[in-house]
Design an enzyme around this catalytic site. Structure first.
Site, PDB file in Angstrom:
ATOM      1  N   HIS A 164       0.846  -1.195   0.000  1.00 44.53           N
ATOM      2  CA  HIS A 164       0.000   0.000   0.000  1.00 44.53           C
ATOM      3  C   HIS A 164       0.887   1.253   0.000  1.00 44.53           C
ATOM      4  CE1 HIS A 164      -2.891   3.020   1.662  1.00 44.53           C
ATOM      5  NE2 HIS A 164      -3.686   2.386   0.837  1.00 44.53           N
ATOM      6  N   SER A 180      -7.123 -15.476   0.228  1.00 47.51           N
ATOM      7  CA  SER A 180      -7.646 -14.187  -0.196  1.00 47.51           C
ATOM      8  C   SER A 180      -9.103 -14.263  -0.615  1.00 47.51           C
ATOM      9  CB  SER A 180      -6.824 -13.640  -1.365  1.00 47.51           C
ATOM     10  OG  SER A 180      -7.325 -12.389  -1.773  1.00 47.51           O
TER      11      SER A 180
END
Lengths: 481, 481
Positions: free
Chosen positions: A198, A401
């Protein structure tokens, strides 16, 4: 057209467009010259790449200039003002409802009901400063905040007496805090993070004037362990501050914490010469509930963990949790000369409603309820992947995920309708608790229809071009007969 | 006992207590040794100095350890859980109501009614990233945010096209942003701020690894202009980043912007070699409405202004506004290598409800309504000062301020009842729109009674000591006859 693999690669490597502003700009003379905002933001009309501001912007930035609702300066009668306000709010609420219904792209759980807390918005609740030291401002929610923090301390296995932490304004604040704690404990440390990390982590490095190494990623989106090892070896003279992703933003990839710890050991970094921050954003809240997943725990030599609260749990306001070891945080709160304050948070005033939302959800759902949410999301993510696979769409879904990656839709209207987060040529759907099978079905049907429309239009363009070429050369079949 | 003047001096100079943690701690070996939180926080029971976390902590930190509400891990029937939750919330709401009623110390306007917006808490409103570039996440409130920003741009006289800004999570975020913009434009700049500046400014310097000069203050709390000038002269080789206080936290002192600009001119700093951030926290929102006050305006060569939203305007959540010149912010958003993002905010995800609260208040009250609030607060602050003066209490009230400073009450229970913010031996009341004359009357009566109790107790201790001394020597009057 690019292959899907090329697109995935592109998403991590394409440079920032020139339109964003060039570095040279800041060195020009400062004589109050005019730099106009909208001119700078305007991107060529031909480019229609949608911005995903929670990840690095890639490709051109489309304009989408948000127009402001004018606030009148002149005085108007109370009744007239209130009528105008109420009309605006009613219209706005309809938009919110529609946008909430058609949402697939961001990892936000939009399914919550905080009706029981509604009356509390009448109060200005502020947990200013340290959660564990009450300030004199009495309108706070520290008892809820500390309850939530204790819950996370149990989740990540650290004694109540040994942790420190607070409820943040968002995932970014948790990352900014984790990296700052790392730097204050290892002032000469180099920051290591993968290129699919990120962007707030590299923002931290820049803010804090730290040297940072951007490590390549594997196809899955995980950090390239070999490259990390080589880089650690090359910089063995300086301590390491490592960001470990517990689910990257775009592909939901989980960096292998145990492998990173092994590499540190192998390269000769003792525990006093590294600091690990785990960015748990979305998946840090899910992984503890998956049986086969590796553990993020303070029993391992990590320094801090952060997660978002508005992501998996869901909340009206962005929020998050950061937990670190109390002994680490002393480095932040003890410096007399600069800080002269016991406050070790990034912010001073802190939203006191956020702890109430988190406390409410954790108490209402309980451990078992959250585990059920996690299992359903994982199951539904696989359902979405299978549906797209069966329909002939290329997809990717990491084992750990709920983020299903697929080819970016070509119709901008479709992207905007479903609020898809796109990067380069890929898009993703994060299957959150508010997304059920019916919604997935509607989405896939819509996606395939959109693809068909684009394909038909492309084919028709070929036909039109061919017809035009024929007409020019004059040797085609004559429809005018 | 100290004089009032000495106490005022003390408040700005006393060192951090040892109990907070010593700097040496962070250099000890990192072998996961246990450092226990509550042990560190415990202050001697005899010391009862209340912490004011929004200003530098001074004197010992009292413990006031906030206990967490336990979140049960085991599963319970839905009905039982909801009953327990509702009971907790009802009890909590009563506490909030009581604490809101008896509040004098912090510059928060607790008088607001956002009933019209209540339904919106059902939505996860998030203005992630830049306010002027819409992201694909549709559940946002950018139209309200930009409306509010435009209003502030008009207030501080900068063209819509030339400013950039956003709605922050609090005053601290505005300060962190302003100083960061300053540093990015003048990377070698030295930060100058007065010692009575909000601690977030020096927190920024530490976070950003900037050299900082803490300038002394005058008796009023303003920056010592002569010392600033000398310091600027001594460091003439490097650019200057100056924080100008538009109302300090404790004394409400306003640094004279025009005088600071004159000093910069006199010491040879051209406009490309300085950056001024104006910390408007509370008073930056009030000063534009006072006729005799000097103007904070972008027509002067300032770089940024920040104010809090939950202070003068009032809101359920802390929030604020920061406005800077668009050309300055390019330095933040343009760096490809580190940021790779168009996001120039400190946070990524941003509370989308805060803009709604600000938009609602500005639209409902209008310029004239806010002006009336400001005038009433200034009038009531003078009323409070006169009441205390007449009752024989030493006070201080700066000309441009609604913060009345007076001798710190000695009874801890009184300080906590009224939630006074104390620093050293002084306390203050910030007269906000929710404080009327009746409340001031109640407060002063209570304060004088508290002082009388303390005085009587002190006198009685003297009498008791004298009686004991007499009894020991055996020559007193005999009551047992």
């Amino acid at each position: 057209m690019q292959t899907f693999g090329e697109a995935v690669e592109l998403a991590s490597s394409c440079p920032l467009p020139q339109a964003v502003g060039d570095v040279a700009e800041r060195h020009i003379s400062d004589d109050l010259l005019k730099v106009l905002r909208t001119e700078r933001l305007k991107a060529p009309d031909t480019l229609q790449v949608a911005p995903y501001q929670a990840t690095p912007v890639c490709g051109a930035i489309t304009h989408h200039h948000a127009a402001g609702l004018h606030i009148p300066d002149e005085e108007r009668p109370e009744e007239e003002r209130m009528a105008a306000i109420n009309e605006t709010i009613q219209k706005y609420e309809k938009k919110l409802a529609e946008r909430t219904k058609h949402h697939m792209g961001y990892p936000y759980n939009l399914d919550f009901d905080f009706g029981a807390l509604e009356g509390l918005t009448r109060y200005s609740i502020n947990n200013l400063g340290d959660p564990f030291i009450e300030s004199n401002y009495g309108v706070h929610s520290r008892e809820f905040e500390v309850g939530v923090l204790n819950w996370f301390a149990r989740l990540w296995e650290i004694d109540e007496e040994e942790y420190w932490g607070y409820i943040t304004n968002c995932g970014t604040e948790g990352n900014l805090h984790g990296i700052l704690v790392g730097r204050e404990n290892l002032p000469d440390g180099i920051l290591y993070a993968s290129r699919e990390t990120h962007y707030s982590i590299f923002k931290a490095a820049r803010m804090y004037r730290m040297d940072a190494v951007k490590v390549s990623t594997l196809e899955t989106g995980e950090i390239d362990y070999a490259e990390l090892e080589a880089s650690l070896k090359a910089n063995a003279g300086r301590p390491a501050i490592i960001n470990v992703n517990i689910g990257t933003t775009v592909k939901g990839a989980v960096d292998d914490l145990d492998r990173v710890l092994d590499i540190l050991k192998a390269t000769g970094y003792t525990e006093d010469r590294f600091y690990i921050h785990c960015d748990g954003a979305l998946f840090g809240m899910m992984m503890p509930f998956l049986k086969q997943a590796p553990m993020v725990t303070f029993r391992k030599p990590i320094g801090s963990v952060s997660v978002s609260g508005h992501k998996f749990l869901g909340a009206p306001v962005p929020c998050g949790v950061v937990i670190t070891r109390f002994r680490h945080v002393l480095a932040l709160s003890s410096d007399v000369e600069y800080l002269n304050s016991r406050d070790a948070t990034i912010m001073g005033s802190r939203n006191g409603h956020a702890p109430l939302y988190l406390w409410y959800t954790l108490t209402r759902k309980g451990y078992a309820g959250i585990a059920r949410d996690v299992e359903r999301c994982m199951r539904n993510a696989h359902t979405l992947k299978s549906m797209l696979d069966q329909a002939g769409v290329k997809t990717m879904l990491n084992e750990l995920s709920n983020t299903v990656v697929f080819e970016r839709p070509r119709e901008e209207a479709f992207v905007r309708k479903w609020q898809l987060a796109c990067e380069g040529d890929i898009a993703h759907v994060v299957v959150m608790p508010n997304i059920d099978i019916a919604k997935l079905e509607e989405f896939v049907q819509d996606y395939i229809s959109s693809r068909a429309r684009v394909a038909i239009a492309a084919a028709k363009r070929v036909a039109a071009d061919a017809r035009a070429a024929e007409a020019e050369s004059g040797d085609g079949d004559d429809d005018s007969a």
